[in-house]
Design an enzyme around this catalytic site. Structure first.
Site, PDB file in Angstrom:
ATOM      1  N   HIS A   1       0.363   0.960 -13.256  1.00  0.00           N
ATOM      2  CA  HIS A   1       1.113  -0.215 -13.707  1.00  0.00           C
ATOM      3  C   HIS A   1       2.597   0.153 -13.763  1.00  0.00           C
ATOM      4  O   HIS A   1       2.945   1.206 -14.308  1.00  0.00           O
ATOM      5  CB  HIS A   1       0.606  -0.633 -15.088  1.00  0.00           C
ATOM      6  CG  HIS A   1       1.311  -1.839 -15.621  1.00  0.00           C
ATOM      7  ND1 HIS A   1       1.068  -3.109 -15.137  1.00  0.00           N
ATOM      8  CD2 HIS A   1       2.285  -1.967 -16.557  1.00  0.00           C
ATOM      9  CE1 HIS A   1       1.855  -3.963 -15.773  1.00  0.00           C
ATOM     10  NE2 HIS A   1       2.595  -3.307 -16.634  1.00  0.00           N
TER      11      HIS A   1
ATOM     12  N   ASP B   1     -10.153  -0.794 -18.669  1.00  0.00           N
ATOM     13  CA  ASP B   1     -11.174  -1.353 -19.565  1.00  0.00           C
ATOM     14  C   ASP B   1     -11.168  -2.867 -19.407  1.00  0.00           C
ATOM     15  O   ASP B   1     -10.579  -3.386 -18.452  1.00  0.00           O
ATOM     16  CB  ASP B   1     -10.948  -0.874 -21.014  1.00  0.00           C
ATOM     17  CG  ASP B   1      -9.666  -1.424 -21.618  1.00  0.00           C
ATOM     18  OD1 ASP B   1      -9.009  -2.286 -20.985  1.00  0.00           O
ATOM     19  OD2 ASP B   1      -9.316  -1.009 -22.737  1.00  0.00           O
TER      20      ASP B   1
ATOM     21  N   GLY C   1       0.768  -1.236   0.000  1.00  0.00           N
ATOM     22  CA  GLY C   1       0.000   0.000   0.000  1.00  0.00           C
ATOM     23  C   GLY C   1       0.801   1.290   0.000  1.00  0.00           C
ATOM     24  O   GLY C   1       0.335   2.301   0.511  1.00  0.00           O
TER      25      GLY C   1
ATOM     26  N   GLY D   1      -9.620  -5.227 -20.871  1.00  0.00           N
ATOM     27  CA  GLY D   1      -8.370  -5.964 -21.046  1.00  0.00           C
ATOM     28  C   GLY D   1      -7.487  -5.863 -19.810  1.00  0.00           C
ATOM     29  O   GLY D   1      -7.827  -5.194 -18.828  1.00  0.00           O
ATOM     30  N   VAL D   2      -6.342  -6.537 -19.859  1.00  0.00           N
ATOM     31  CA  VAL D   2      -5.377  -6.441 -18.753  1.00  0.00           C
ATOM     32  C   VAL D   2      -4.364  -5.352 -19.098  1.00  0.00           C
ATOM     33  O   VAL D   2      -3.585  -5.497 -20.051  1.00  0.00           O
ATOM     34  CB  VAL D   2      -4.668  -7.800 -18.536  1.00  0.00           C
ATOM     35  CG1 VAL D   2      -3.584  -7.673 -17.468  1.00  0.00           C
ATOM     36  CG2 VAL D   2      -5.679  -8.862 -18.135  1.00  0.00           C
ATOM     37  N   ASP D   3      -4.415  -4.244 -18.364  1.00  0.00           N
ATOM     38  CA  ASP D   3      -3.482  -3.124 -18.540  1.00  0.00           C
ATOM     39  C   ASP D   3      -3.578  -2.488 -19.926  1.00  0.00           C
ATOM     40  O   ASP D   3      -2.571  -2.041 -20.492  1.00  0.00           O
ATOM     41  CB  ASP D   3      -2.030  -3.583 -18.270  1.00  0.00           C
ATOM     42  CG  ASP D   3      -1.863  -4.167 -16.871  1.00  0.00           C
ATOM     43  OD1 ASP D   3      -2.486  -3.644 -15.931  1.00  0.00           O
ATOM     44  OD2 ASP D   3      -1.116  -5.147 -16.722  1.00  0.00           O
TER      45      ASP D   3
ATOM     46  N   ASN E   1      -6.027   2.612 -12.789  1.00  0.00           N
ATOM     47  CA  ASN E   1      -5.022   1.647 -12.325  1.00  0.00           C
ATOM     48  C   ASN E   1      -3.642   2.257 -12.523  1.00  0.00           C
ATOM     49  O   ASN E   1      -3.451   3.124 -13.375  1.00  0.00           O
ATOM     50  CB  ASN E   1      -5.125   0.353 -13.142  1.00  0.00           C
ATOM     51  CG  ASN E   1      -4.150  -0.707 -12.681  1.00  0.00           C
ATOM     52  OD1 ASN E   1      -3.958  -0.912 -11.470  1.00  0.00           O
ATOM     53  ND2 ASN E   1      -3.484  -1.375 -13.608  1.00  0.00           N
TER      54      ASN E   1
ATOM     55  N   GLU F   1       5.714   6.495  -9.257  1.00  0.00           N
ATOM     56  CA  GLU F   1       4.292   6.135  -9.090  1.00  0.00           C
ATOM     57  C   GLU F   1       3.643   7.050  -8.067  1.00  0.00           C
ATOM     58  O   GLU F   1       2.523   7.524  -8.241  1.00  0.00           O
ATOM     59  CB  GLU F   1       4.160   4.673  -8.637  1.00  0.00           C
ATOM     60  CG  GLU F   1       4.614   3.664  -9.664  1.00  0.00           C
ATOM     61  CD  GLU F   1       4.371   2.231  -9.221  1.00  0.00           C
ATOM     62  OE1 GLU F   1       3.368   1.960  -8.540  1.00  0.00           O
ATOM     63  OE2 GLU F   1       5.192   1.362  -9.564  1.00  0.00           O
TER      64      GLU F   1
ATOM     65  N   ARG G   1     -16.036 -15.394  -9.615  1.00  0.00           N
ATOM     66  CA  ARG G   1     -15.448 -14.060  -9.631  1.00  0.00           C
ATOM     67  C   ARG G   1     -16.519 -12.977  -9.648  1.00  0.00           C
ATOM     68  O   ARG G   1     -16.367 -11.920  -9.031  1.00  0.00           O
ATOM     69  CB  ARG G   1     -14.510 -13.891 -10.829  1.00  0.00           C
ATOM     70  CG  ARG G   1     -13.652 -12.646 -10.693  1.00  0.00           C
ATOM     71  CD  ARG G   1     -12.773 -12.439 -11.899  1.00  0.00           C
ATOM     72  NE  ARG G   1     -13.543 -11.985 -13.036  1.00  0.00           N
ATOM     73  CZ  ARG G   1     -13.067 -11.892 -14.270  1.00  0.00           C
ATOM     74  NH1 ARG G   1     -11.830 -12.260 -14.521  1.00  0.00           N
ATOM     75  NH2 ARG G   1     -13.818 -11.451 -15.261  1.00  0.00           N
TER      76      ARG G   1
HETATM   77  C1  GRF Z   1       2.977  -1.047  -7.668  1.00  0.00           C
HETATM   78  O1  GRF Z   1       4.200  -1.306  -8.294  1.00  0.00           O
HETATM   79  C2  GRF Z   1       1.898  -0.830  -8.708  1.00  0.00           C
HETATM   80  O2  GRF Z   1       2.374  -0.223  -9.864  1.00  0.00           O
HETATM   81  C3  GRF Z   1       1.454  -2.230  -8.994  1.00  0.00           C
HETATM   82  O3  GRF Z   1       1.492  -2.889  -7.749  1.00  0.00           O
HETATM   83  C4  GRF Z   1       2.451  -2.253  -6.901  1.00  0.00           C
HETATM   84  C5  GRF Z   1       1.748  -1.866  -5.642  1.00  0.00           C
HETATM   85  O4  GRF Z   1       2.637  -1.382  -4.673  1.00  0.00           O
HETATM   86  N1  GRF Z   1       0.167  -2.239  -9.642  1.00  0.00           N
HETATM   87  P1  GRF Z   1       2.076  -0.733  -3.336  1.00  0.00           P
HETATM   88  O5  GRF Z   1       1.200  -1.783  -2.662  1.00  0.00           O
HETATM   89  O6  GRF Z   1       1.295   0.489  -3.712  1.00  0.00           O
HETATM   90  O7  GRF Z   1       3.295  -0.419  -2.530  1.00  0.00           O
END
Ligand code: GRF
Length: 218
Positions: A111, A143, A14, A145-147, A109, A176, A67
């Site tokens: 990534h 959307d 997190g 798809g995946v990423d 999201n 990020e 799911r």
């Molecule tokens: C991050 O690298 C994010 O890009 C990916 O999962 C990781 C999560 O890290 N989707 P954190 O739990 O926010 O530290």
């Protein structure tokens, strides 16, 4: 400026959640975290939420045989908390069609690669193994798809000769934590216009310089 209500979904430590909590707390984004939901009872993200006096809920995917039922349970809690935007922050479950329909273009999201390169898992190692000179991170709308959803913002970092997946992941993670709160704030302020795959961010300047790695000989 009215604050939008975020529902953050996280499965792990997190740190992205923390960057969003911090940005909300110091009022640098027009948002508040209404609820944090994890599929993993041991997720550090749940503890981070509790530490910030934010409602933390666990919906364990193992308690559901389908799911769709898991998704429906998550959607019900997000709706209960009147969430405007769903923020996936290291959420390790695929979002099904009914979930997408409940929050159309209202799920983001992050990534840890420069999409469309290296979707999926273990992408820092993939970038290293491929010999990429740059990697980075991408915030996008989700959307089916995946990423694959429309890209909002990306940050680029160099891949250095001595990198392993941990050092590269740490370099990417730092970025990020900068770009995710920014993307959320743009959304909150109504500055994101989506037209097919293209997202226009209103009131921003074009990016300036080219990056070259290794640098040119001066
Ligand atoms: C991050 O690298 C994010 O890009 C990916 O999962 C990781 C999560 O890290 N989707 P954190 O739990 O926010 O530290």
């Amino acid at each position: 400026m009215k604050k939008i209500r975020l529902g953050v979904l996280a499965s792990g430590g997190g740190t992205n959640l923390q960057s969003i909590i911090d940005a909300c707390a110091n009022q640098s984004i027009a948002a508040e975290v209404a609820v944090v939901i994890s599929n993993n009872p041991d997720a550090g993200a749940l503890q981070r939420a509790r530490n910030a006096a934010i409602t933390a809920e666990c919906i364990n995917h193992r308690d559901f045989s389908r799911r769709d039922d898991f998704d429906a349970a998550v959607v019900a809690r997000l709706q209960h908390h009147q969430v405007d935007l769903v923020v996936l922050a290291g959420f390790m479950r695929i979002i099904g069609d009914n979930f997408l329909t409940a929050f159309p273009m209202r799920i983001m999201n992050i990534h840890p690669a420069l999409l469309p390169s290296f979707p999926g898992l273990h992408v820092q190692q993939q970038a290293i193994d491929y010999g990429a000179r740059f990697s980075g991170c991408t915030v996008h709308f989700v959307d089916s798809g995946v990423d694959t959803g429309p890209i909002i913002i990306q940050a680029v970092v160099p891949v250095l000769p001595d990198d392993d997946s941990d050092t590269l992941a740490a370099r990417i993670l730092e970025q990020e934590h900068r770009i995710y709160p920014q993307a959320i704030d743009w959304y909150a302020r109504g500055l994101l216009q989506v037209d097919g795959r293209k997202v226009t961010v209103l009131q921003t300047q074009p990016a300036a310089a080219a990056l070259i790695n290794p640098p040119l000989k001066s």
